[in-house]
Structures are given as structure tokens and as C-alpha cells.
Design a protein around this motif. Structure first.
Motif, mmCIF file in Angstrom:
data_model
loop_
_atom_site.group_PDB
_atom_site.id
_atom_site.type_symbol
_atom_site.label_atom_id
_atom_site.label_comp_id
_atom_site.label_asym_id
_atom_site.label_seq_id
_atom_site.Cartn_x
_atom_site.Cartn_y
_atom_site.Cartn_z
ATOM 1 N N ILE A 191 -0.482 -2.950 -7.692
ATOM 2 C CA ILE A 191 -2.179 -3.715 -6.686
ATOM 3 C C ILE A 191 -2.504 -5.247 -7.022
ATOM 4 C CG2 ILE A 191 -4.557 -3.506 -6.751
ATOM 5 C CD1 ILE A 191 -3.762 -0.535 -6.362
ATOM 6 N N ARG A 192 -2.519 -5.657 -8.586
ATOM 7 C CA ARG A 192 -3.615 -6.337 -9.672
ATOM 8 C C ARG A 192 -2.479 -7.819 -10.011
ATOM 9 N NH1 ARG A 192 -7.952 -4.746 -10.627
ATOM 10 N NH2 ARG A 192 -8.938 -2.997 -10.975
ATOM 11 N N GLU A 229 -2.029 0.840 -10.627
ATOM 12 C CA GLU A 229 -2.737 -0.108 -10.435
ATOM 13 C C GLU A 229 -2.028 -1.524 -10.923
ATOM 14 O OE1 GLU A 229 -6.784 -0.530 -13.119
ATOM 15 O OE2 GLU A 229 -5.654 0.953 -13.707
ATOM 16 N N THR A 256 -5.551 -0.346 0.510
ATOM 17 C CA THR A 256 -5.244 -0.110 -1.109
ATOM 18 C C THR A 256 -6.116 0.741 -2.254
ATOM 19 O OG1 THR A 256 -3.642 -1.912 0.106
ATOM 20 C CG2 THR A 256 -3.579 -1.518 -2.278
ATOM 21 N N TRP A 257 -7.169 0.014 -2.286
ATOM 22 C CA TRP A 257 -7.905 0.625 -3.177
ATOM 23 C C TRP A 257 -7.947 2.436 -3.273
ATOM 24 C CZ3 TRP A 257 -7.313 -1.253 -7.971
ATOM 25 C CH2 TRP A 257 -7.543 -2.726 -7.876
ATOM 26 N N LYS A 258 -8.478 2.408 -1.914
ATOM 27 C CA LYS A 258 -8.693 4.273 -1.655
ATOM 28 C C LYS A 258 -7.297 5.425 -1.498
ATOM 29 C CE LYS A 258 -10.632 3.537 2.824
ATOM 30 N NZ LYS A 258 -10.896 4.449 3.624
ATOM 31 N N ALA A 297 -5.201 -6.520 -2.603
ATOM 32 C CA ALA A 297 -5.300 -5.625 -1.648
ATOM 33 C C ALA A 297 -6.999 -5.158 -0.845
ATOM 34 C CB ALA A 297 -5.799 -4.800 -3.291
ATOM 35 N N THR A 354 0.808 -1.274 -0.244
ATOM 36 C CA THR A 354 -0.271 -0.047 0.217
ATOM 37 C C THR A 354 1.262 1.084 0.275
ATOM 38 O OG1 THR A 354 -1.845 -1.580 1.105
ATOM 39 C CG2 THR A 354 -1.400 1.565 1.248
ATOM 40 N N GLU A 401 -14.246 -0.902 -7.468
ATOM 41 C CA GLU A 401 -13.717 -1.808 -6.370
ATOM 42 C C GLU A 401 -13.430 -1.439 -5.438
ATOM 43 O OE1 GLU A 401 -11.851 -4.355 -7.585
ATOM 44 O OE2 GLU A 401 -11.399 -3.962 -9.580
ATOM 45 N N VAL A 402 -13.215 -0.178 -4.473
ATOM 46 C CA VAL A 402 -13.779 0.451 -2.918
ATOM 47 C C VAL A 402 -15.166 -0.243 -2.722
ATOM 48 C CG1 VAL A 402 -13.461 1.689 -1.975
ATOM 49 C CG2 VAL A 402 -11.725 2.197 -3.646
ATOM 50 N N ILE A 436 -11.617 2.521 -10.660
ATOM 51 C CA ILE A 436 -11.023 2.255 -9.437
ATOM 52 C C ILE A 436 -12.201 2.350 -8.134
ATOM 53 C CG2 ILE A 436 -9.140 2.939 -7.496
ATOM 54 C CD1 ILE A 436 -8.483 1.569 -10.188
ATOM 55 N N SER A 437 -13.449 3.023 -8.115
ATOM 56 C CA SER A 437 -14.117 3.456 -7.301
ATOM 57 C C SER A 437 -15.157 2.333 -6.711
ATOM 58 C CB SER A 437 -15.140 4.690 -7.694
ATOM 59 O OG SER A 437 -15.544 4.409 -8.938
#
Length: 657
Positions: free
Chosen positions: A445-446, A442, A456-458, A452, A426, A479-480, A476-477
Motif C-alpha cells: 500500500i505504501r 501494508e 484499500t485500507w479497510k 490508497a 486492493t 488511516e481509515v 491502520i484504523s
């Protein structure tokens, strides 16, 4: 030769003494228990020969006094007297070497012992755990043909000590199935394991077992139970257990204080601390660590300094865990120079102290100093750990040191063999994202070997906001939202990204989604300490007793700022409103209210320290630079991300935050 030197046994000692008996034995053991080893030996040397088992009392006293040199002399005398084959005495020797840090000697002795028993193995298992070698301890346990309750207690406690909580709880379950009754220390360890896993259900089951075994009034066990409940978020249950205890001690008070600290009630921690002192209990190092950490959370420098004075008075200023807490406290109160002073005064600082100082530099945006300190740490031959590297990566992230950060991440894995945790990944996402390499972040992360989480996504979503990556932010939002649909932060971030692009319809859609889910944006709050009193401000706040004076002074200050070139950044107001309303909104941000109050009601020339729960906006960042120049005051602002030191119209972050 050591603190004492024993006269060697001669032949005149090797005779029975008719006067020896229970009274002499009692006097001998009494002298040993008080640490009067030489006196005991000189007066009863002949008696020792008639009862060689008395060597065990001398050896036990050597352990209590941590006198390895005297223990070695006794070992020689034991060999001379022909008692080395005695199983009982050999185990005491084994225990001496194990507890005095001579594990290699203990292993050698174990290998030549003609008669070993379960106790011999138990002593060595504890020795392995004490030296950090849990692997060999487990291997020895598995290979033992026979075990007793002490073996199981040692193994359960040892595994949980090294945070193998699930494995420790599994062994405890097996121990119970086999009919072994744990002691109070094993139960305390099991409850710490439940606390470490936040396993409230398992903790309740152990609580039932505690009642069944009759330990519900044992101070050690009840304190561990209370700690478990508090760590698992059941603060009320933990406190009820402590209050119901027939008598309380420092451990009970520490459990109460730590429980409040762990559950996010730093003000109440300080109240409990004062109550503890009023009740006549002296704080110890565990108390101080919890209380100092609460001062860090509140950024109450005055109270932190008072507690530092109490630490010195209590003789706890050389304890490494307390020193580390003080370094962090002064850092989080905005006094980096005090953190450095505490660090430099510590003569025997361990990796925790060094890591705390590296973290302090990073939090204040002093990445170069953090790296220099790490290099010194390597020269001192101190082994960096995962926390050290997390602090380093954080420092690099907040100073734009992308290449350095990548280098340290690789060094952590390749040279130090530290397996990266999710927090390290992160931090790397933050490093890349802040720098502008959002696609690279990104991709990281993947490709991570660990899954994650929301944080991490935020972190990546926040980078999208900084660099205005609207389409990427939409993706990305999602994912969150999938991981935590009840978290308002990603909705606010996405709304702000759309607002910065003047996409008001999209902003409206996001806010409607928030209303439908009954989610609310966290309001911006700023606070500061003046004369040991906390003053808190919200945007547009008129509840403060001095709100009229603050508003009037802010109008004057804004006028002076504009004369010097300040232009309100109305684009940072992410609402569809008139220009005049936007300017009014900017003027009344919480940090500006707090700074105006401080300028009015603190001595001229003294630094101003303000804490904010959210990130400082771009307009406030520019405005505070002007205010620092106009007022000729240093203004230190701690936001949710880092510290900003404003002085003479400039900020320590170099506009990189």
C-alpha cells in the motif's frame, strides 16, 4: 462473388437516355433504399452513365446491406466509367470501406484521391474511432486546416466513447466557443461524458445549453439528460424528465430501468420492467442487461430463470452482453453449473464472457478452475484485459493462492501491458492479507504509484482482524478514520479486534466514539427466495409470521448438533455478557433463522440458497456444516465476500475465507 453479381458496363450503356429524368431517378433511389441493388442496376444501367452521381445511391445501399463484395464490384465499375475522380462518389466509396471494416483499404483510397475535402477527413476520423485507433483519429483532427460541425461532433463523440470524458468535454467547450452547433448525437455523447465523470454541475450546464439550442423535446437528448442525472445520483430529476416526454419509446424505458439499477433499487427495476411490458414495449438487449443484473443483486433465481426464458423468446440469447449478464446472474444466485452451461453454449464469446466465467469461478472459491479457464483463453488467442486479471486475482485471493496471484499480477504488467488500477492493488492487498502476510500488504500500500482509498485500507484492517494483529489494526484504523470519519465499518472492525482480545475498556472507547459521531453498525441481514417471494431475517428477529415455529425448530436442531459434537463458539460473540446469553445470541444469527425456515418450508432434498449482507461468522460456518449433514441438504450461502457450498458436513471454502 457475394450475394449479387453485377453485369459489367458495355459501350451500349455509355449513351444518354432521353427518357431519363426525375421520375426515373426517384424510382432508382427507391429501389436502392429498399436494398434491391441488382434490380436497380439492371434496369437503370444506362441512366447511371448519364447521371454518374447515382452510383452514390448504390454505394449507400451497399453500406446499409453491409455488402462489401458488391461494393467492390461497384468500385471497379466506377473506375471503368471514369467517375473515380468525382469527389462525391469517392467519399461514398471511402465511407463504404470504412464502415465495412476495411480501414486499410479506406486509408489507401484516401491517399490516392485527387480531390479531398472536409467530409473525406471526417469519414476517416470516424473509421479510426470505429477500429479503436483514437490516437490517429486525434492526430488527423489536430492536423486538419479546416473543420466543420461534423468534424467536431465526430471527435467529441469518439473521445467520450473511449471514456476520455474530460478531454471530450473540453473539446465540446471549444466547439461552443467557436460557434459550432452540436447535433443531437454530440449532445448525447457530452451528457454521457458528464455521467461518466459524475459531473452533475457540468451536466446541469449542458442541460441549460440543450434548452437554448431547442433540443429539450428531442427523445435522444432527453434520454441522455435523464441518464446523466440518474448516474449522478439525482434519480428524481432524471425520472421527471422521462415522465414529461410527450411520447415514450424503448430508450426512455431503458433509461428509467437503468437509473433504478444504478441507484441501488433492484426490486423497483423488476417493477419497471413489468410496467414496460404492460405498456406494450418489447425489451431489447439493454433492457435485459439491467434487469438480469438486478436479479443478480437480489439473488432471485426464479425470476432470473423467467427472464432468461424471455431472453430466448426475444431472440437475444446470442448477444454477448446478455450472455455475460446471465453468467454473472446464475453465479450470484449460487448456480455455478448454470453459469457454466450458458458459457459453454456461447459459440462466439468475447473477452467479457470469458472474464465473467473466470469471476464466477473465483466468487465460488474455485481458483484452480479459474486459472485453467484463463489458460484456455490464452490458447484461444483472446486478449485478456484489466477485468480478466481483476477476476483472476480475486480467485487467487479467496483460495490462498498467494504465489499464483503474484505471478498473474506480474504477467498482467509485463506481458499484457495492462496498467494496474487501484482495484488491482486492493485485490493484491486482500490476497496478501488473507494469506497472513499483513506486513507485506501494508508495504505494498505504501509503495503503490496510486493513492490508497478507504476500501484499500479497510481491506488491510479486515486482514488484521482475521489474524488478530491488534497493534497493527490500531495504526491502520487511523488511516481509515482520516480518509472517512463517517464510515462505521472501521470502528466495528477495531471494536471486534479488541473484543477478541477481551480488551473491554478499549471496546467501550470505540463504541463511545461511534455514539459521539452518531454512527451505527450495519445489522446482519439474511434473505432467501421461496416460490418467488423474498423472506428476510435479522438476528433475533421475531417479526416473521413463522418466527415461533422457526425458534422451536432451531432449539431441536441445536440439540441434535450438540449430540454430534458441535460446541458453540462463544468467543465469536464480541460482547461482554454471560455464556448463556452468548449461546442464545449465536443460535439466533440471521443466517441460522433463514436456514431453519428453509428446512421447514421447502421441499426435502432441494438446495437451500441464503444471502447475507455481512461476512459469515466462524460459529455459523461450523454450525451450517453440521446442519447440512443432519438435514442431508446442500446449503449455499452467499456472504459479503464469497459463496460457501455446504454439503455432507463440509464447506467448499475449506475453512479459508
Amino acid at each position: 462473388m457475394g450475394k449479387y453479381c453485377l453485369r459489367p458496363l458495355t459501350r451500349r450503356h455509355f449513351s444518354t437516355n432521353p427518357s431519363s429524368g426525375s421520375e426515373l431517378t426517384a424510382e432508382f433511389t427507391n429501389l436502392c433504399s429498399k436494398g434491391h441493388l441488382k434490380q436497380a442496376f439492371d434496369r437503370f444501367s444506362s441512366h447511371i452513365w448519364s447521371e454518374p452521381s447515382l452510383f452514390s445511391h448504390l454505394l449507400q445501399s451497399c453500406i446499409s446491406e453491409n455488402s462489401l463484395s458488391l461494393g467492390k464490384q461497384l468500385h471497379s465499375l466506377i473506375i471503368t466509367s471514369g467517375c473515380s475522380s468525382d469527389k462525391f462518389i469517392s467519399n461514398h466509396l471511402l465511407n463504404l470501406y470504412s464502415k465495412c471494416g476495411q480501414l486499410d483499404t479506406a486509408i489507401t483510397l484516401f491517399g490516392v484521391m485527387p480531390r479531398k475535402n472536409i467530409m473525406s477527413c471526417n469519414i476517416l476520423i470516424n473509421g479510426y474511432f470505429r477500429s479503436g485507433d483514437w490516437v490517429t483519429a486525434r492526430k488527423m483532427f489536430d492536423e486538419m486546416p479546416e473543420r466543420n460541425v461534423a468534424t467536431w461532433n465526430a471527435m467529441v463523440a469518439g473521445l467520450i466513447q473511449f471514456e476520455f470524458n474530460e478531454e471530450g468535454l473540453g473539446l465540446f467547450s471549444r466547439m461552443n466557443e467557436l460557434g459550432f452547433l452540436p447535433d443531437e448525437f454530440a449532445l448525447g455523447s457530452v451528457l454521457r461524458g458528464c455521467a461518466g465523470l459524475r459531473a452533475l454541475v457540468a451536466g446541469r450546464q449542458v442541460h441549460g445549453y440543450v434548452r437554448k439550442c431547442g433540443f429539450e423535446f428531442n427523445l435522444v437528448v432527453v434520454s441522455s439528460l435523464a441518464h446523466m442525472y440518474m448516474k449522478c445520483g439525482s434519480l428524481g430529476e432524471g425520472e421527471r424528465l422521462i415522465r414529461a416526454m410527450p411520447s415514450q419509446n424503448v430508450v426512455a424505458w431503458n433509461t428509467l430501468i437503468a437509473g433504478r439499477a444504478q441507484n441501488g433499487y433492484p426490486e423497483e427495476v423488476l417493477d419497471q420492467y413489468n410496467m414496460m411490458k404492460m405498456a406494450g414495449f418489447r425489451p431489447d438487449k439493454i433492457t435485459f442487461v439491467s434487469v438480469i443484473s438486478s436479479c443478480s443483486e437480489l439473488a432471485t433465481l426464479g425470476q432470473g430463470q423467467q427472464i432468461h426464458a424471455e431472453v430466448i423468446k426475444a431472440g437475444a440469447s446470442l448477444i454477448v452482453s446478455v450472455i455475460s449478464s446471465l453468467i454473472s446472474m446464475y453465479s450470484r444466485c449460487g448456480c455455478l453449473e448454470y453459469s457454466l452451461k450458458v458459457f459453454l453454449e456461447c459459440e462466439n464469446g468475447d473477452v467479457v464472457c470469458w472474464s465473467s466465467m473466470i469471476a464466477a469461478y473465483g466468487f465460488h472459491g474455485r481458483g484452480v478452475e479459474a486459472i485453467d479457464l484463463f489458460n484456455q483463453m490464452e490458447q484461444e488467442k483472446l486478449e485478456a484485459n484489466d477485468v480478466t486479471f481483476l477476476s483472476l486475482l480475486y480467485a487467487c485471493s479467496h483460495c490462498g493462492l498467494k504465489e499464483k496471484g503474484i505471478k498473474f499480477f506480474d504477467l498482467m504488467v509485463e506481458k499484457y501491458g495492462v496498467k494496474p488500477r487501484l482495484e488491482h492493488y486492493t485485490c493484491m492487498v486482500d490476497l496478501l492479507g488473507r494469506y497472513g502476510s499483513v506486513e507485506e500488504a501494508e508495504a505494498l500500500i505504501r509503495s503503490m504509484p496510486v493513492k490508497a482509498d478507504v476500501i484499500t485500507w479497510k481491506t488491510l484492517l479486515s486482514a488484521c482482524k482475521i489474524h488478530k494483529k491488534t497493534e497493527m489494526a490500531r495504526r491502520i484504523s487511523e488511516e481509515v478514520f482520516r480518509l472517512d470519519p463517517r464510515d462505521p465499518v472501521p470502528y466495528v472492525l477495531l471494536s471486534n479486534i479488541h473484543a477478541s482480545d477481551k480488551r473491554w475498556d478499549d471496546v467501550s472507547d470505540v463504541r463511545k466514539a461511534m455514539r459521539d459521531r452518531k454512527l451505527k453498525k450495519e445489522p446482519g441481514i439474511s434473505w432467501l427466495e421461496v416460490k418467488n417471494q423474498i423472506h428476510q431475517f435479522c438476528m433475533g428477529d421475531k417479526s416473521h409470521p413463522k418466527s415461533v415455529e422457526i425458534a422451536s425448530y432451531l432449539r431441536e436442531l441445536t440439540s441434535e448438533m450438540k449430540k454430534r459434537g458441535y460446541v458453540p463458539d462463544i468467543d465469536s460473540v464480541l460482547h461482554d455478557m454471560d455464556v448463556e446469553d452468548k449461546e442464545y445470541s449465536l443460535v439466533h444469527h440471521s443466517e441460522k433463522l433463514a436456514i431453519a425456515f428453509a428446512l421447514l418450508y421447502t421441499p426435502v432434498g432441494t438446495p437451500i440458497r441464503v444471502i447475507k449482507n455481512l461476512r459469515v461468522c466462524s460459529d455459523c460456518h461450523v454450525a451450517i456444516k453440521y446442519i447440512s449433514e443432519i438435514s442431508n441438504r446442500e446449503i449455499i450461502v452467499r456472504d459479503s465476500s464469497r459463496f460457501h457450498h455446504f454439503k455432507n458436513g463440509r464447506c467448499s471454502c475449506g475453512d479459508y475465507w
